[in-house]
Design an enzyme around this catalytic site. Structure first.
Site, mmCIF file in Angstrom:
data_model
loop_
_atom_site.group_PDB
_atom_site.id
_atom_site.type_symbol
_atom_site.label_atom_id
_atom_site.label_comp_id
_atom_site.label_asym_id
_atom_site.label_seq_id
_atom_site.Cartn_x
_atom_site.Cartn_y
_atom_site.Cartn_z
ATOM 1 N N ASP A 20 0.822 -1.219 0.000
ATOM 2 C CA ASP A 20 0.000 0.000 0.000
ATOM 3 C C ASP A 20 0.851 1.261 0.000
ATOM 4 O O ASP A 20 0.695 2.130 -0.855
ATOM 5 C CB ASP A 20 -0.905 0.045 1.238
ATOM 6 C CG ASP A 20 -2.157 -0.812 1.062
ATOM 7 O OD1 ASP A 20 -2.437 -1.249 -0.075
ATOM 8 O OD2 ASP A 20 -2.848 -1.033 2.078
ATOM 9 N N ARG A 100 -0.008 5.332 17.147
ATOM 10 C CA ARG A 100 -0.413 6.315 16.125
ATOM 11 C C ARG A 100 -0.128 7.765 16.482
ATOM 12 O O ARG A 100 0.420 8.508 15.668
ATOM 13 C CB ARG A 100 -1.909 6.139 15.768
ATOM 14 C CG ARG A 100 -2.280 4.786 15.190
ATOM 15 C CD ARG A 100 -1.283 4.277 14.220
ATOM 16 N NE ARG A 100 -1.742 3.081 13.511
ATOM 17 C CZ ARG A 100 -0.978 2.370 12.714
ATOM 18 N NH1 ARG A 100 0.286 2.719 12.531
ATOM 19 N NH2 ARG A 100 -1.447 1.305 12.095
ATOM 20 N N ASP A 129 -7.558 4.044 13.006
ATOM 21 C CA ASP A 129 -6.235 4.641 12.871
ATOM 22 C C ASP A 129 -6.256 5.960 12.105
ATOM 23 O O ASP A 129 -5.514 6.881 12.427
ATOM 24 C CB ASP A 129 -5.277 3.642 12.216
ATOM 25 C CG ASP A 129 -4.868 2.548 13.191
ATOM 26 O OD1 ASP A 129 -4.802 2.842 14.404
ATOM 27 O OD2 ASP A 129 -4.634 1.410 12.761
ATOM 28 N N SER A 180 -4.401 -8.429 8.010
ATOM 29 C CA SER A 180 -3.847 -7.090 8.159
ATOM 30 C C SER A 180 -3.178 -7.046 9.526
ATOM 31 O O SER A 180 -3.805 -7.339 10.537
ATOM 32 C CB SER A 180 -4.966 -6.061 8.062
ATOM 33 O OG SER A 180 -4.549 -4.861 8.678
HETATM 34 N N1 ARG Z 1 -8.352 -2.479 16.243
HETATM 35 C C1 ARG Z 1 -7.116 -1.937 16.704
HETATM 36 C C2 ARG Z 1 -7.248 -0.477 16.997
HETATM 37 O O1 ARG Z 1 -8.151 0.147 16.519
HETATM 38 C C3 ARG Z 1 -5.977 -2.205 15.770
HETATM 39 C C4 ARG Z 1 -6.089 -1.549 14.408
HETATM 40 C C5 ARG Z 1 -5.055 -1.977 13.391
HETATM 41 N N2 ARG Z 1 -5.130 -3.378 13.175
HETATM 42 C C6 ARG Z 1 -4.554 -4.031 12.173
HETATM 43 N N3 ARG Z 1 -4.636 -5.325 12.195
HETATM 44 N N4 ARG Z 1 -3.917 -3.412 11.225
HETATM 45 O O2 ARG Z 1 -6.448 0.049 17.715
#
Ligand code: ARG
Length: 422
Positions: A20, A100, A129, A180
């Protein structure tokens, strides 16, 4: 491209090195006519960020930045969250959610340094995110334009692969593409693929940090965790910094199958999603930390702290790290931890962590008050008067209302109301 280098406005792109974000390097240049500076941060995800930096340059970035922020991440994000007892919906220790705001903040710094006019990230339009990135950008640098290619380009997976092949971007479809995945030192998040059916048991490929209990050692491991004002500072009487401590504990607890979390969670954007987390150190440390508090904090403080923990977890999950409310809660949390020092002894065995001992110089536990043996100093006679007053209002109400006129006490519950049952 080389001819235009340096002439165009610049964008700082959060770059993981995956398909990506590699496609984005080209897409942003073509669509927005910007020079792309990639930005890669080591938060302990266990990848070679120098190799990722090289890949970015080979993919067409005009510059590529790689930073090690592991210590900053642990000291300024993970430890505050641990001290706060922040666990989303009682399950998720918030690894991704904590990473993040730090990445976004460092991107803002880089944008200033390189005089960039925009920032970009690879989040989709239905996750949490994007909220955490955009909220941080919007709060710290409202003048920067935010570009979120995946949210905008609306390419299917096949179209994206075709786009990449046309531009000689390497595409490797590996086993990692089954899910993912996001990881940093505090945990690993894994979603999508077969996990989208909440009835399906996660296949073995889901996990990378924890052993299946079928293959964990048949003898338990013991570990003593040292806390200083709520912060873990050592293992087994050896002082170490946060990064080393968490890394060691991830390995040890993961080896014993500890830290798997299967969570159907409520996203901020209104949907339920199913994620598989691995957080061996996170699970053990949150448990041990609560035990340290149980020995050193008053009942009232513990109760109130549990409300704060929930608020704190929500604000992290919901992207509000850079808020005044967070600063205020953090002050309370730090103050609440001033006596939370000492040691907790944990036993790790067959997928679960249990506490087997705790001690502290600030312990509120008094053996002389608790004992049933010789040396008991608890005033048994005082209990009688205490209960008379503790029960006074209940006794009064029973006499004046509940038992009035010789009625019996009506038990709460569905069985007592027979009249509705015709
Ligand atoms: N659900 C989690 C959050 O919102 C992780 C998000 C990212 N997950 C991922 N498998 N890329 O903090």
């Amino acid at each position: 491209m080389a001819g235009t280098k340096g002439k165009r406005d610049r964008v700082i792109l959060a770059y993981s090195g995956g398909l990506d974000t590699s496609v984005m390097v080209h897409w942003i240049q073509e669509k927005y006519d910007l020079d792309v500076i990639t930005f890669t941060v080591d938060l302990g995800q266990g990848e070679d960020i120098e190799a990722i930096r090289q890949k970015a340059l080979n993919t067409g970035a005009v510059e590529a930045i790689a930073l090690d922020a592991k210590n900053l991440f642990v000291d300024c994000f993970v430890w505050p969250a641990l001290m706060a007892g922040a666990i989303y919906e009682g399950k998720y220790p918030l690894a991704t959610a904590l990473g993040r705001p730090l990445i976004a903040k460092l991107m803002v710094d880089a944008a200033r340094q390189h005089n960039a006019k925009a920032v970009a990230h690879g989040c989709t339009g239905k996750g949490n995110d994007q909220v955490r990135f955009d909220m941080t950008f919007q709060t710290l640098a409202p003048d920067l334009r935010i570009i979120a290619p995946v949210r905008e380009w609306k390419m299917t997976r096949d179209e994206e692969i075709a786009f990449a092949i046309e531009r000689n971007i390497p595409v490797n479809i590996s086993k990692d593409n089954l899910f993912s995945i996001d990881q940093n030192i505090w945990g690993r998040s894994c979603e999508a693929g077969v996990l989208e059916d909440p009835w399906i048991e996660p296949p073995p490929e889901t996990f990378a940090w924890t052993k299946d209990v079928a293959h964990t050692p048949n003898d338990p491991a013991y570990v003593v965790i040292d806390f200083d004002k709520g912060i873990p500072v050592g293992l087994d009487n050896k002082k170490m910094d946060g990064v080393e401590l968490i890394s060691n504990l991830n390995k040890l607890a993961g080896e014993h199958g500890i830290g798997r979390i299967d969570h159907v969670e409520n996203r901020l954007v209104g949907i339920k999603s199913r994620e598989l987390y691995e957080a061996p150190a996170g699970v053990v440390l949150h448990f041990a930390h609560r035990e340290m508090e149980s020995l050193t904090m008053s009942k009232q403080a513990q109760r109130f702290k549990s409300i704060v923990s929930q608020e704190y977890a929500d604000l992290i999950y919901n992207g509000q790290w850079f808020s005044a409310f967070h600063q205020d809660l953090a002050q309370f949390v730090v103050s609440s931890q001033r006596f939370v020092s000492g040691q907790v002894r944990m036993k790790l065995f067959k997928g679960s962590a249990s506490v087997v001992g705790r001690k502290s110089e600030n312990s509120l536990y008094s053996k002389n008050l608790a004992t049933y043996e010789k040396g008991d100093q608890f005033d048994h006679d005082a209990a009688k008067g205490f209960i008379r007053l503790w029960g006074l209002s209940q006794q009064t109400q029973a006499q004046l209302q509940l038992l009035k006129g010789g009625k019996g006490f009506e038990l709460p519950g569905i069985l007592t109301d027979k009249s509705n049952n015709k």
